[in-house]
Design a protein around this motif. Structure first.
Motif, PDB file in Angstrom:
ATOM      1  N   LYS A 118       7.717  11.336  -4.622  1.00 35.45           N
ATOM      2  CA  LYS A 118       9.087   9.899  -3.900  1.00 35.45           C
ATOM      3  C   LYS A 118       9.167   8.814  -4.419  1.00 35.45           C
ATOM      4  CE  LYS A 118       8.148  11.477   0.605  1.00 35.45           C
ATOM      5  NZ  LYS A 118       7.977  11.965   1.141  1.00 35.45           N
ATOM      6  N   ASN A 119      10.029   8.003  -4.340  1.00 32.92           N
ATOM      7  CA  ASN A 119      10.023   7.031  -5.129  1.00 32.92           C
ATOM      8  C   ASN A 119      11.197   6.006  -3.656  1.00 32.92           C
ATOM      9  OD1 ASN A 119       9.627   4.346  -5.979  1.00 32.92           O
ATOM     10  ND2 ASN A 119      11.621   4.226  -7.099  1.00 32.92           N
ATOM     11  N   GLU A 120      10.041   5.421  -2.800  1.00 30.58           N
ATOM     12  CA  GLU A 120      11.215   4.873  -1.607  1.00 30.58           C
ATOM     13  C   GLU A 120      11.467   3.348  -2.428  1.00 30.58           C
ATOM     14  OE1 GLU A 120       8.327   6.646   0.061  1.00 30.58           O
ATOM     15  OE2 GLU A 120       8.814   8.656   0.513  1.00 30.58           O
ATOM     16  N   PRO A 121      12.618   2.966  -1.786  1.00 25.70           N
ATOM     17  CA  PRO A 121      12.565   1.171  -2.677  1.00 25.70           C
ATOM     18  C   PRO A 121      11.453   0.332  -1.440  1.00 25.70           C
ATOM     19  CG  PRO A 121      14.523   2.667  -1.372  1.00 25.70           C
ATOM     20  CD  PRO A 121      13.889   3.292  -1.355  1.00 25.70           C
ATOM     21  N   GLY A 122      10.969  -0.126  -2.328  1.00 24.92           N
ATOM     22  CA  GLY A 122      10.451  -1.530  -1.161  1.00 24.92           C
ATOM     23  C   GLY A 122       8.885  -0.790  -1.483  1.00 24.92           C
ATOM     24  N   MET A 123       8.300   0.262  -1.709  1.00 27.24           N
ATOM     25  CA  MET A 123       6.825   0.930  -1.832  1.00 27.24           C
ATOM     26  C   MET A 123       6.090  -0.021  -2.783  1.00 27.24           C
ATOM     27  SD  MET A 123       5.573   4.732  -2.974  1.00 27.24           S
ATOM     28  CE  MET A 123       5.879   5.444  -0.902  1.00 27.24           C
ATOM     29  N   LEU A 124       6.717  -0.636  -3.417  1.00 28.99           N
ATOM     30  CA  LEU A 124       6.164  -1.597  -5.016  1.00 28.99           C
ATOM     31  C   LEU A 124       5.698  -2.687  -4.211  1.00 28.99           C
ATOM     32  CD1 LEU A 124       4.657  -1.913  -7.702  1.00 28.99           C
ATOM     33  CD2 LEU A 124       6.890  -2.898  -8.603  1.00 28.99           C
TER      34      LEU A 124
END
Length: 157
Positions: free
Chosen positions: A86-92
């Motif tokens: 999954k790609n959650e906003p803010g993970m980077l």
């Protein structure tokens, strides 16, 4: 002198023999060889579909290690890989903040955030005590941050 027609027929026979051997056909006639090849292709197609379905179900439904963090110690730093289905906003941003907290400077990175999250980064220590930094400690810090971030974004959590 060999005629063009003879060369063409010879080439065609060679191709049928090749098709016959690739598909493990024992047929003698060209029509039967083609039928066997068609069945063979259908079997292969079915196998590919089955493998794709298994991979998809493992990746998205049965992945207890999601997100996955690996760290490899390099001569002057670390290769850090973070992958999540999954790609959650803010993970980077979360991961980069951990690098900063650890005193790691990102010198090279490749990130993909379209459907899933994937980060491959090379980080070197800002401090002179790079030898004292442990790859396992880096892995744990990144894994905890990513896991905590994922849990905070999960509406069920």
């Amino acid at each position: 002198m060999v005629s063009k027609e003879y060369k063409r027929d010879s080439s065609l026979r060679e191709k049928f023999q090749l098709l016959r051997s690739i598909t493990n056909s024992h047929a003698e006639s060209e029509t039967s060889i083609i039928e066997d090849a068609s069945k063979y292709i259908k079997k292969l197609k079915h196998k590919v579909e089955k493998i794709n379905n298994e991979t998809t179900s493992e990746q998205y439904f049965c992945d207890p290690t999601d997100p996955m963090v690996t760290v490899e110690t390099l001569e002057k730093g670390f290769m850090i890989k973070v992958m999540s289905s999954k790609n959650e906003p803010g993970m980077l941003v979360c991961v980069l903040e951990v690098f900063e907290d650890l005193g790691l400077e990102v010198v090279e990175a490749r990130v993909s955030c379209k459907d899933s999250f994937s980060l491959h980064a090379i980080g070197i220590s800002n401090n002179d005590d790079c030898e004292s930094m442990d790859g396992e400690a880096v892995k744990q810090a990144v894994a905890v941050a990513v896991s905590t971030w994922s849990d905070s974004q999960d509406p069920k959590g």
